[in-house]
Design a protein around this motif. Structure first.
Motif, PDB file in Angstrom:
ATOM      1  N   MET A   1       4.484  62.654  94.619  1.00  0.00           N
ATOM      2  CA  MET A   1       5.093  61.533  95.333  1.00  0.00           C
ATOM      3  C   MET A   1       6.561  61.411  94.919  1.00  0.00           C
ATOM      4  O   MET A   1       6.906  61.584  93.767  1.00  0.00           O
ATOM      5  N   GLU A   3      10.271  59.731  94.161  1.00  0.00           N
ATOM      6  CA  GLU A   3      10.720  58.535  93.466  1.00  0.00           C
ATOM      7  C   GLU A   3      11.153  57.479  94.489  1.00  0.00           C
ATOM      8  O   GLU A   3      11.512  57.806  95.608  1.00  0.00           O
ATOM      9  N   ALA A   4      11.139  56.241  94.057  1.00  0.00           N
ATOM     10  CA  ALA A   4      11.645  55.138  94.869  1.00  0.00           C
ATOM     11  C   ALA A   4      12.734  54.440  94.062  1.00  0.00           C
ATOM     12  O   ALA A   4      12.695  54.440  92.829  1.00  0.00           O
ATOM     13  N   TRP A  20      15.576  48.648  98.801  1.00  0.00           N
ATOM     14  CA  TRP A  20      14.859  49.747  98.155  1.00  0.00           C
ATOM     15  C   TRP A  20      14.842  50.925  99.117  1.00  0.00           C
ATOM     16  O   TRP A  20      14.974  50.763 100.325  1.00  0.00           O
ATOM     17  N   ASN A  22      13.642  55.536  99.358  1.00  0.00           N
ATOM     18  CA  ASN A  22      13.203  56.783  98.735  1.00  0.00           C
ATOM     19  C   ASN A  22      14.351  57.778  98.640  1.00  0.00           C
ATOM     20  O   ASN A  22      14.276  58.748  97.915  1.00  0.00           O
ATOM     21  N   ALA A  55       8.584  55.225  89.833  1.00  0.00           N
ATOM     22  CA  ALA A  55       7.646  56.278  90.219  1.00  0.00           C
ATOM     23  C   ALA A  55       6.985  55.985  91.566  1.00  0.00           C
ATOM     24  O   ALA A  55       6.634  56.902  92.298  1.00  0.00           O
ATOM     25  N   THR A  56       6.828  54.704  91.909  1.00  0.00           N
ATOM     26  CA  THR A  56       6.135  54.350  93.151  1.00  0.00           C
ATOM     27  C   THR A  56       6.923  53.335  93.967  1.00  0.00           C
ATOM     28  O   THR A  56       7.743  52.587  93.440  1.00  0.00           O
ATOM     29  N   LYS A  57       6.629  53.328  95.245  1.00  0.00           N
ATOM     30  CA  LYS A  57       7.239  52.373  96.178  1.00  0.00           C
ATOM     31  C   LYS A  57       6.907  50.938  95.774  1.00  0.00           C
ATOM     32  O   LYS A  57       7.761  50.048  95.839  1.00  0.00           O
ATOM     33  N   GLU A  58       5.682  50.708  95.338  1.00  0.00           N
ATOM     34  CA  GLU A  58       5.246  49.357  94.971  1.00  0.00           C
ATOM     35  C   GLU A  58       6.062  48.798  93.808  1.00  0.00           C
ATOM     36  O   GLU A  58       6.430  47.625  93.799  1.00  0.00           O
ATOM     37  N   GLU A  59       6.372  49.656  92.818  1.00  0.00           N
ATOM     38  CA  GLU A  59       7.197  49.226  91.686  1.00  0.00           C
ATOM     39  C   GLU A  59       8.605  48.868  92.156  1.00  0.00           C
ATOM     40  O   GLU A  59       9.178  47.864  91.724  1.00  0.00           O
TER      41      GLU A  59
END
Length: 87
Positions: A1, A3-4, A20, A22, A55-59
């Motif tokens: 996946m 990075e975001a 935000w 990607n 590391a994730t979109k949610e973060e």
């Protein structure tokens, strides 16, 4: 996946815009070409003054929400702190 990133752009009038993405490079270019958020279309050019990698979109989304709640002074302090860490 992939990075975001959470970022803060400073517009030509001194206003700050948080978002935000990607792809940080593409996002800044889009804002400067008028394809970014509605707010920054009328406040071009913009330049990147702060970003964080996740590391994730949610973060990234959670951090963006937290930054949006900050006052302008707190955002500027966050930017200054990040710049000091780069030195």
């Amino acid at each position: 996946m992939a990075e975001a990133y959470t970022y803060i752009l400073e517009c030509k009038d001194g206003s700050l815009y948080t978002g935000w993405t990607n792809d940080l490079t593409r996002r800044v270019k889009a804002h400067n070409e008028g394809r970014g958020a509605k707010y920054t279309r009328s406040h071009r050019p913009v330049h990147l003054v702060y970003f964080e990698s996740f590391a994730t979109k949610e973060e990234a989304l959670a951090r963006e929400a937290a930054i949006k709640k900050l006052t302008r002074a707190a955002k500027l302090a966050l930017i200054d702190t990040a710049e000091e860490k780069k030195l």
